[in-house]
Motif scaffolding. Structure first.
Motif, PDB file in Angstrom:
ATOM      1  N   ALA B 163     -33.667  51.536  38.388  1.00 24.99           N
ATOM      2  CA  ALA B 163     -33.095  50.203  38.581  1.00 24.99           C
ATOM      3  C   ALA B 163     -32.842  49.912  40.057  1.00 24.99           C
ATOM      4  O   ALA B 163     -32.935  48.766  40.501  1.00 24.99           O
ATOM      5  CB  ALA B 163     -31.801  50.077  37.785  1.00 24.99           C
ATOM      6  N   MET B 164     -32.501  50.957  40.829  1.00 31.51           N
ATOM      7  CA  MET B 164     -32.254  50.735  42.260  1.00 31.51           C
ATOM      8  C   MET B 164     -33.546  50.597  43.046  1.00 31.51           C
ATOM      9  O   MET B 164     -33.624  49.842  44.009  1.00 31.51           O
ATOM     10  CB  MET B 164     -31.413  51.888  42.810  1.00 31.51           C
ATOM     11  N   LEU B 165     -34.575  51.340  42.627  1.00 32.49           N
ATOM     12  CA  LEU B 165     -35.845  51.270  43.355  1.00 32.49           C
ATOM     13  C   LEU B 165     -36.638  50.021  42.984  1.00 32.49           C
ATOM     14  O   LEU B 165     -37.321  49.436  43.815  1.00 32.49           O
ATOM     15  CB  LEU B 165     -36.681  52.522  43.059  1.00 32.49           C
ATOM     16  N   ASP B 166     -36.546  49.621  41.731  1.00 28.02           N
ATOM     17  CA  ASP B 166     -37.360  48.498  41.244  1.00 28.02           C
ATOM     18  C   ASP B 166     -36.513  47.616  40.318  1.00 28.02           C
ATOM     19  O   ASP B 166     -36.658  47.643  39.101  1.00 28.02           O
ATOM     20  CB  ASP B 166     -38.584  49.053  40.492  1.00 28.02           C
ATOM     21  N   PRO B 167     -35.607  46.835  40.901  1.00 24.45           N
ATOM     22  CA  PRO B 167     -34.656  46.080  40.068  1.00 24.45           C
ATOM     23  C   PRO B 167     -35.317  45.056  39.144  1.00 24.45           C
ATOM     24  O   PRO B 167     -34.738  44.671  38.145  1.00 24.45           O
ATOM     25  CB  PRO B 167     -33.763  45.364  41.086  1.00 24.45           C
ATOM     26  N   ASP B 168     -36.541  44.617  39.474  1.00 22.81           N
ATOM     27  CA  ASP B 168     -37.189  43.614  38.633  1.00 22.81           C
ATOM     28  C   ASP B 168     -37.840  44.218  37.395  1.00 22.81           C
ATOM     29  O   ASP B 168     -38.259  43.478  36.497  1.00 22.81           O
ATOM     30  CB  ASP B 168     -38.262  42.856  39.428  1.00 22.81           C
ATOM     31  N   TYR B 222     -33.831  30.080  34.162  1.00 23.77           N
ATOM     32  CA  TYR B 222     -33.570  31.393  34.741  1.00 23.77           C
ATOM     33  C   TYR B 222     -34.205  31.496  36.123  1.00 23.77           C
ATOM     34  O   TYR B 222     -35.259  30.919  36.378  1.00 23.77           O
ATOM     35  CB  TYR B 222     -34.150  32.486  33.845  1.00 23.77           C
ATOM     36  N   VAL B 223     -33.555  32.261  37.001  1.00 23.57           N
ATOM     37  CA  VAL B 223     -34.143  32.582  38.296  1.00 23.57           C
ATOM     38  C   VAL B 223     -35.164  33.690  38.033  1.00 23.57           C
ATOM     39  O   VAL B 223     -34.864  34.675  37.350  1.00 23.57           O
ATOM     40  CB  VAL B 223     -33.053  33.058  39.278  1.00 23.57           C
ATOM     41  N   ALA B 224     -36.379  33.491  38.558  1.00 23.87           N
ATOM     42  CA  ALA B 224     -37.484  34.379  38.168  1.00 23.87           C
ATOM     43  C   ALA B 224     -37.220  35.833  38.548  1.00 23.87           C
ATOM     44  O   ALA B 224     -37.433  36.751  37.765  1.00 23.87           O
ATOM     45  CB  ALA B 224     -38.782  33.887  38.784  1.00 23.87           C
ATOM     46  N   LYS B 225     -36.731  36.068  39.742  1.00 22.56           N
ATOM     47  CA  LYS B 225     -36.564  37.455  40.197  1.00 22.56           C
ATOM     48  C   LYS B 225     -35.102  37.872  40.109  1.00 22.56           C
ATOM     49  O   LYS B 225     -34.198  37.052  40.220  1.00 22.56           O
ATOM     50  CB  LYS B 225     -37.052  37.596  41.645  1.00 22.56           C
ATOM     51  N   SER B 226     -34.885  39.166  39.959  1.00 26.05           N
ATOM     52  CA  SER B 226     -33.532  39.690  39.955  1.00 26.05           C
ATOM     53  C   SER B 226     -32.904  39.486  41.336  1.00 26.05           C
ATOM     54  O   SER B 226     -33.558  39.716  42.358  1.00 26.05           O
ATOM     55  CB  SER B 226     -33.560  41.185  39.619  1.00 26.05           C
ATOM     56  N   PRO B 227     -31.649  39.072  41.401  1.00 25.66           N
ATOM     57  CA  PRO B 227     -30.993  38.927  42.703  1.00 25.66           C
ATOM     58  C   PRO B 227     -30.739  40.278  43.374  1.00 25.66           C
ATOM     59  O   PRO B 227     -30.418  40.340  44.543  1.00 25.66           O
ATOM     60  CB  PRO B 227     -29.655  38.255  42.368  1.00 25.66           C
ATOM     61  N   MET B 228     -30.899  41.347  42.643  1.00 23.05           N
ATOM     62  CA  MET B 228     -30.638  42.689  43.188  1.00 23.05           C
ATOM     63  C   MET B 228     -31.763  43.103  44.139  1.00 23.05           C
ATOM     64  O   MET B 228     -32.935  43.048  43.783  1.00 23.05           O
ATOM     65  CB  MET B 228     -30.555  43.670  42.012  1.00 23.05           C
ATOM     66  N   PRO B 229     -31.406  43.488  45.399  1.00 27.12           N
ATOM     67  CA  PRO B 229     -32.457  43.934  46.321  1.00 27.12           C
ATOM     68  C   PRO B 229     -32.948  45.333  45.938  1.00 27.12           C
ATOM     69  O   PRO B 229     -32.197  46.113  45.348  1.00 27.12           O
ATOM     70  CB  PRO B 229     -31.744  43.967  47.673  1.00 27.12           C
ATOM     71  N   ALA B 230     -34.182  45.653  46.275  1.00 29.62           N
ATOM     72  CA  ALA B 230     -34.698  47.013  46.050  1.00 29.62           C
ATOM     73  C   ALA B 230     -34.143  47.930  47.152  1.00 29.62           C
ATOM     74  O   ALA B 230     -34.076  47.541  48.314  1.00 29.62           O
ATOM     75  CB  ALA B 230     -36.211  46.990  46.069  1.00 29.62           C
ATOM     76  N   TYR B 231     -33.697  49.107  46.765  1.00 31.34           N
ATOM     77  CA  TYR B 231     -33.076  50.027  47.728  1.00 31.34           C
ATOM     78  C   TYR B 231     -34.043  51.091  48.229  1.00 31.34           C
ATOM     79  O   TYR B 231     -33.638  52.062  48.832  1.00 31.34           O
ATOM     80  CB  TYR B 231     -31.824  50.651  47.075  1.00 31.34           C
ATOM     81  N   ARG B 232     -35.331  50.852  47.979  1.00 30.88           N
ATOM     82  CA  ARG B 232     -36.345  51.836  48.376  1.00 30.88           C
ATOM     83  C   ARG B 232     -36.274  52.129  49.873  1.00 30.88           C
ATOM     84  O   ARG B 232     -36.353  53.272  50.313  1.00 30.88           O
ATOM     85  CB  ARG B 232     -37.737  51.298  48.011  1.00 30.88           C
ATOM     86  N   ASP B 233     -36.114  51.089  50.696  1.00 24.01           N
ATOM     87  CA  ASP B 233     -36.105  51.276  52.144  1.00 24.01           C
ATOM     88  C   ASP B 233     -34.699  51.431  52.697  1.00 24.01           C
ATOM     89  O   ASP B 233     -34.506  51.906  53.806  1.00 24.01           O
ATOM     90  CB  ASP B 233     -36.796  50.079  52.822  1.00 24.01           C
ATOM     91  N   LYS B 234     -33.722  51.004  51.945  1.00 17.60           N
ATOM     92  CA  LYS B 234     -32.356  51.015  52.461  1.00 17.60           C
ATOM     93  C   LYS B 234     -31.735  52.407  52.369  1.00 17.60           C
ATOM     94  O   LYS B 234     -30.979  52.835  53.254  1.00 17.60           O
ATOM     95  CB  LYS B 234     -31.512  50.012  51.669  1.00 17.60           C
ATOM     96  N   PHE B 235     -31.992  53.124  51.297  1.00 18.68           N
ATOM     97  CA  PHE B 235     -31.458  54.473  51.095  1.00 18.68           C
ATOM     98  C   PHE B 235     -32.582  55.489  51.209  1.00 18.68           C
ATOM     99  O   PHE B 235     -33.684  55.255  50.694  1.00 18.68           O
ATOM    100  CB  PHE B 235     -30.846  54.616  49.686  1.00 18.68           C
TER     101      PHE B 235
END
Lengths: 543, 256
Positions: B163-168, B222-235
């Motif tokens: 879920a953190m790497l690919d929230p969509d 509905y908003v098409a994409k999840s508002p959650m950012p992907a954390y792949r690059d952040k963490f």
């Protein structure tokens, strides 16, 4: 003077509480103030000649009374009203007699079903039938009982089938002449379904029609030879049929073959599953049948109400039957001989490309369930289901409670028969809850929504649609003033203009509607009733 | 007639037997088993299968070594004298649960998996990750995203990481963002809580419960994409493991 007038009024009110004879049932629509059978009349139209509630005054409908059932089961019964007295069923099997104007309860007959009862899909009941001073109720432990209309006393109680073997009765019986006709549910438990008629006075069985032919009978060849598959092939009955007095035929829609989603053990067409049968009402002999879904793999029960009407068809009058099927097609048949006249999809259908001229669906290869699952429209609950449709002879339109944009991934699993155990052979997966409405709905429209769809039976074309947000288990009622009543899992009871689908009025009933509305009149005032959640609501136009 | 039935039963027996013997579970087996496990087993065993001392279903650790056939029997019949009850699954459904358990164990044992530190994860959640901007934990943070107070009791570590790497990849229906525009142009964004033919019910971005008439809205959806950012690059991988460890330990309020 006043006293005398009052005396005469009371006398006349009492005088009309007459026995419900079979002649009165035949002429049910000649006494529109009453609702004498499940669908209001033998023709299954759920159309009332009452017209005091109109498109103009429907906005002034207001709640008259509520009956709160002591049951958390779905409230699926359509009440009867006879001369101001309402009879309904509090699930699973308590009969309630209610004053139809005030909602005050006269009596409750409490029935305690055997612990062996195991209905597949809720401990529900769809209502009682009446003849004379007797009410008839089918029970979830597969009994048929007769009850005194005046005091709720038991008159007789007979076993119809074995609940231990998975048989259950949820259907509202149909009284024809001196017989009470019922059919058996249990299509998910490997039963062999049947329709049977019982003597109304004694409960003695008069005739029985097995919905799966036995060895040597026509149709038996549609089950695998040298196999017991036919003994456990389901073909249940759980929605009330209709009756045509002119031909003396009674018509019943028949349920899915079992196991539901694994057809490997029952190769063949599996008659008379997913069919409508026309039976002689006196003998139970089969006159004709029409199978909607040969060798069904999707649980497309044909347990819808067969709706009868006489209409002009391509230049001549015909006695037709209209049938909106769970498999997604709307059909018109000649009800005298079962001839196929029309079959058009009323929702998206991906398991068949159409119906050929002989009336057989043209199946699309690769849509049968597999271990990994196959996506099919309509989903497992169908384009419609047991929810009563309505036909208005005034508008000429057929109204279908519809599940639109609705699909299921059908998964096949191994299966073997064990008496009284679930016998389905699969695990359908869908985004819409099948039986129990969720209390909140946050699905997208493309994941399935409910609608009232109005179809022209002469062409199968849709004339209008009223969209709900959630899907619907609510039946439809139309009236002679072109008002249509329905509702759904959204929890609204609403009135539409039957000609256009325009919303006239709505009331929040706080729970899903899983029953067919009905209407009646007392002292000239028209009422409309519907059950929703676990309560029964009655409305009338503000005085 | 009986011969055919015998062949039929035998064929089904073989089908199940070979499924077990070869461990040839399909993704569908695992998915179905996971659904049954979450519905029927997590109350006692927890989502990771490690809620009962000395048993760690998610890592293939049982009180003794069990074959798949043993596990199917235990799932169906229970273990007498213990809280493990008999269950009303047919053999096929029980087999899919075993498929899921084996898949969990394979996931957990994957090479290169890092051990996380929940304390460091908590600091990352509050700090660098800025997760409280949208999420709430034990009464702290925003309500615009899902409340995570019990997420460790509902989701496995691998699911949280995904879920953190690919929230969509998977947004549950109850967590979808919704946007409405009133006829006067006012924009309302929030979580759709409920809807019917005539109205929608939202928790808006200012934490207000809103009832909106559809007839008062110019646009809605509905908003098409999840508002959650992907954390792949952040963490980095270790930070990700730390946050997953923190979330896995969130199992509800600390009740007295």
């Amino acid at each position: 003077m006043i006293t005398r007038a009052l005396f005469l009024f009371v006398l006349s009110a009492l005088a009309v509480q007459a026995e419900v004879t079979s002649e009165r049932l035949l002429g049910a629509r000649q006494e529109p103030q009453n609702w004498l059978t499940y669908s209001g009349d033998y023709n299954g139209q759920r159309h009332s000649p009452l017209s005091a509630i109109t498109p103009e005054n429907a906005k002034n409908l207001e709640l008259q009374w509520v009956f709160q059932a002591r049951s958390l089961e779905k409230f699926e019964a359509t009440p009867l009203v006879v001369d101001g007295i309402m009879y309904t069923v509090q699930a699973p099997n308590d009969i309630v007699a209610i004053d139809a104007v005030t909602g005050r309860v006269f009596w409750i007959y409490q029935y305690r079903p055997s612990p062996a009862a195991r209905p597949c899909c809720g401990r529900v009941n769809r209502g009682v039938a009446i003849l004379g001073d007797t009410l008839y109720m089918a029970t979830i432990d597969a009994h048929l009982i007769a009850i005194d209309t005046k005091n709720g006393g038991l008159i007789w109680n007979i076993p119809v089938a074995s609940p231990e073997a998975g048989y259950a009765l949820t259907v509202s019986p149909l009284v024809i002449k001196d017989k009470v006709v019922v059919g058996t549910a249990g299509g998910e438990y490997g039963i062999r379904g049947f329709i049977a008629a019982y003597d109304a006075k004694t409960g003695k069985e008069a005739w029985r029609f097995y919905t799966i032919p036995g060895p040597g009978e026509p149709g038996h060849e549609t089950w695998p030879a040298d196999s017991d598959a036919w003994k456990h092939g389901g073909a249940s009955i759980w929605t009330t049929g209709s009756y045509d007095p002119e031909t003396n035929l009674t018509y019943w829609g028949i349920g899915n073959p079992g196991p539901d989603w694994n057809g490997d053990v029952r190769l063949g067409d599996n008659l008379y599953s997913d069919s409508v049968v026309a039976l002689d009402a006196d003998t139970g002999k089969l006159k004709w049948h029409y199978q909607f879904t040969p060798h069904d793999d999707f649980d497309y029960d044909s347990t819808q109400v067969p709706v009868l009407a006489d209409m002009e068809w391509k230049g001549r009058m015909r006695k037709v039957m209209m049938f909106a099927n769970r498999n997604g097609f709307f059909y018109v048949l000649d009800r005298t001989n079962g001839q196929f006249l029309l079959g058009k999809p009323f929702v998206e259908v991906t398991w068949a490309s159409g119906i050929d001229e002989t009336g057989r669906p043209v199946k699309i290869a690769g849509t049968a369930p597999t271990r990994d699952g196959v996506l099919v429209y309509p989903g497992v609950q169908g384009g419609t289901n047991w929810y009563s449709p309505s036909y208005s002879p005034r508008t000429g339109l057929f109204y279908i409670p519809t599940w639109a944009n609705y699909s299921t991934v059908f998964i096949k699993t191994p299966v073997k028969y064990e008496e009284g155990k679930s016998f389905t052979g699969g695990m359908p997966r869908s985004t819409v809850p099948s039986l129990r409405a969720a209390q909140v709905n946050n699905r997208k429209e493309e994941e399935g929504y409910g609608a009232v769809r109005a179809v022209d039976p002469k062409t199968g074309e849709r004339k209008w649609e009223f969209k709900m947000s959630d899907v619907t288990d609510g039946g439809i009622l139309t009236t002679a003033s072109d008002v249509l009543f329905s509702g759904g899992r959204d929890g609204y009871f609403f009135a539409l203009d039957a000609r256009t689908g325009a919303l006239l009025w709505k009331a929040n009933v706080g729970g899903p509607i899983a029953s067919g509305p009905m209407t009646f009149a007392v002292d000239g005032r028209q009422y409309v009733s519907v059950s929703a959640g676990s309560a029964l609501f009655t409305y009338a136009v503000r005085k | 007639m009986w011969r055919k039935l015998f062949v039929l039963v035998l064929a089904h027996g073989f089908a199940l037997g070979s499924l077990l013997a070869q461990h040839s579970y399909t993704p569908a087996d695992v998915e179905d088993g996971g659904r049954l496990f979450r519905t029927n087993c997590t109350n006692c065993h927890g989502p990771n299968g490690d809620a009962i001392p000395t048993i760690d279903l998610g890592r293939g650790r049982f009180r003794q070594v069990y074959s798949d056939t043993d596990l199917v029997r235990i799932i169906r019949n229970g273990i007498p004298g213990t809280p493990m009850p008999a269950n009303n699954f047919d053999e096929f459904r029980a087999t899919t649960i075993v498929a899921y358990l084996r898949s969990m164990a394979a996931d957990e044992a994957r090479p290169g998996a890092l051990a996380g530190d929940a304390t460091r994860g908590k600091a990352l959640f509050a700090g660098k990750g800025e997760c409280f901007t949208c999420h709430r934990v034990k009464g702290t943070g925003s309500r615009s995203g899902p409340d995570l107070t019990e997420i460790g009791a509902m989701r496995r570590g691998t699911e949280l990481e995904r879920a953190m790497l690919d929230p969509d990849a998977e947004v549950l229906a109850g967590n979808r963002a919704f946007r409405a525009v009133a006829t006067d142009g006012t924009e309302i964004i929030g979580t759709l809580l409920n809807q019917d033919a005539f109205s929608v019910q939202l928790l808006d971005s200012k934490d207000r419960l809103r009832y909106l008439q559809k007839s008062d809205l110019r646009e809605q959806g509905y908003v098409a994409k999840s508002p959650m950012p992907a954390y792949r690059d952040k963490f980095n991988a270790q930070e990700l493991a730390d946050v997953v460890s923190y979330l896995s330990n969130l199992k509800g309020l600390d009740l007295p």
